[in-house]
Design a protein around this motif. Sequence first.
Motif, short mmCIF file in Angstrom:
data_model
loop_
_atom_site.label_atom_id
_atom_site.label_comp_id
_atom_site.label_asym_id
_atom_site.label_seq_id
_atom_site.Cartn_x
_atom_site.Cartn_y
_atom_site.Cartn_z
N LEU A 162 0.83 -1.20 0.00
CA LEU A 162 0.00 0.00 0.00
C LEU A 162 0.87 1.25 0.00
O LEU A 162 1.83 1.36 0.79
CB LEU A 162 -0.91 0.00 1.23
N LEU A 163 0.56 2.18 -0.89
CA LEU A 163 1.32 3.43 -1.07
C LEU A 163 2.77 3.16 -1.47
O LEU A 163 3.62 4.04 -1.35
CB LEU A 163 1.27 4.29 0.20
N GLY A 164 3.05 1.96 -1.96
CA GLY A 164 4.42 1.61 -2.31
C GLY A 164 4.92 2.29 -3.57
O GLY A 164 6.13 2.31 -3.82
N THR A 165 4.03 2.85 -4.37
CA THR A 165 4.45 3.52 -5.61
C THR A 165 4.78 4.99 -5.40
O THR A 165 5.20 5.66 -6.34
CB THR A 165 3.34 3.41 -6.66
N SER A 166 4.60 5.49 -4.18
CA SER A 166 4.88 6.90 -3.92
C SER A 166 6.38 7.15 -3.98
O SER A 166 7.20 6.32 -3.59
CB SER A 166 4.33 7.30 -2.55
N ARG A 167 6.77 8.33 -4.46
CA ARG A 167 8.18 8.69 -4.53
C ARG A 167 8.72 9.13 -3.18
O ARG A 167 9.93 9.13 -2.98
CB ARG A 167 8.38 9.81 -5.55
N ARG A 168 7.84 9.52 -2.28
CA ARG A 168 8.28 9.98 -0.96
C ARG A 168 8.38 8.80 0.00
O ARG A 168 7.43 8.03 0.15
CB ARG A 168 7.31 11.02 -0.41
N ARG A 169 9.51 8.72 0.66
CA ARG A 169 9.74 7.58 1.55
C ARG A 169 8.77 7.60 2.73
O ARG A 169 8.27 6.55 3.14
CB ARG A 169 11.19 7.61 2.04
N TRP A 170 8.50 8.79 3.27
CA TRP A 170 7.64 8.85 4.45
C TRP A 170 6.20 8.44 4.11
O TRP A 170 5.49 7.90 4.97
CB TRP A 170 7.67 10.24 5.06
N VAL A 171 5.77 8.67 2.87
CA VAL A 171 4.43 8.23 2.47
C VAL A 171 4.37 6.70 2.40
O VAL A 171 3.37 6.09 2.81
CB VAL A 171 4.05 8.85 1.11
#
Length: 434
Positions: A34-43
């Motif tokens: 989940l949310l693994g495609t986000s570029r931000r690590r904290w997301v």
Amino acid sequence: MNTLSAAAARRFAVRQLHLLRSNLTTPGEDDTPLLGTSRRRWVRRIPYAVAVILQASLIPTGIVCLVEFYDLVLPVAAALTVAQTAPLLLAITRPLAAWWISAATLTTTAVVTAHHHQLTGSWPWTAPMILAYLFLLLALGLRERAATLVSVWIATFLLTVLTTTLGLPRAGDGTTVLLIALSGAVLLLGWAVRDRAVARRLLTEQEQISEVERERRTLLEERARIARELHDVVAHHMSVIAVQAASAPYRIPDVPADAAEEFGAIAGTARESLAEMRRLLGVLRSEETGGEKAPQPGVGQLAQLVETVGRAGVPAELTVGDGLADRVPQAVALSAYRIVQEALANVVRHAPGARTWVSLSADGPELRLTVVNAPPPQRTESLEASVEGTGQGLVGMRERVRLLDGRLDTGPLPDGGFKVAAVLPLDPLQETTA
């Protein structure tokens, strides 16, 4: 007839059970967390943080509820609570497998608590267990396809009904109805959020594809235009060659027969080349109502172009080196004119009213062309309303510079203006011919 109907009903029920089992045992193809495609690590860390926070709050309260309400011993209460909340971490990457663990734990909890006589709370499940199950369903809805979500809700309905009605001391209270209703709502919410995210991603990809196709179309159109203009330039020189070769025996006295024959062969080859070139470029001309009859523009027409831009509200100054118009070959002059034309058009569109300077000078074997505009006198919006036209003129500039093996430098200036600088090589052979 009744026998046939009963057999058909059984076959239908068997098919539905097979379909239900298939949906509940076949996870989706996407195994990204989940949310693994986000570029931000904290997301990307948010799902794990939420799962840890839920476990830290639900495990103690769940144990207390099982011990106090159902009089379970502490090890059994702890085991059931941990088994129900631990799948929250697994649900981030394997939500369907986590659901199987959670569903089995709910069934076991209902069986264990039903055989205890001191039932002082809601039955068959406590509030922490229901919350853990709902959060797991939310993760499931965000990851799995619609068929799987429907099958999970049907399985949840059957689980609650069968658990509270078959062979147990008493029927369940409002907790079962609450779980069925909330599970359906949470699955629907997760599916809606996932469907919206997928739609936005597909829209973004389509916009990127459209932008690439738009740039490619602009590039092809500019190449076609360059090909048409070069056809006119080359056709002029080939015509001169054909005329000079054909008339040489008449202009030059005492030409030997072999030389006259050679001149005739040159003229014939030139005419054949012209015919072949016209046939090859006929497709480029076919989309036009008529070919361009006027001579192709060059350095000599830049003054008229600058004057036209001035009437459009852009004060422009032109500086051309002495005798440069006669030294520039026709192909280079045509490219220089088109680059200046596009640069001035960009000033009119994007910086209306900005003062502009156009300069052409010869530096050895190179023609240096510069178009610089100051920032607009007042803050105004670009006249180019659509995104489609933004930056496409630079594509044509690059193609023309690349054709002549030159160099192009474009970009904004620190004061808010813009610069277009091109270096085009001057072919000494063409200079001599001209």
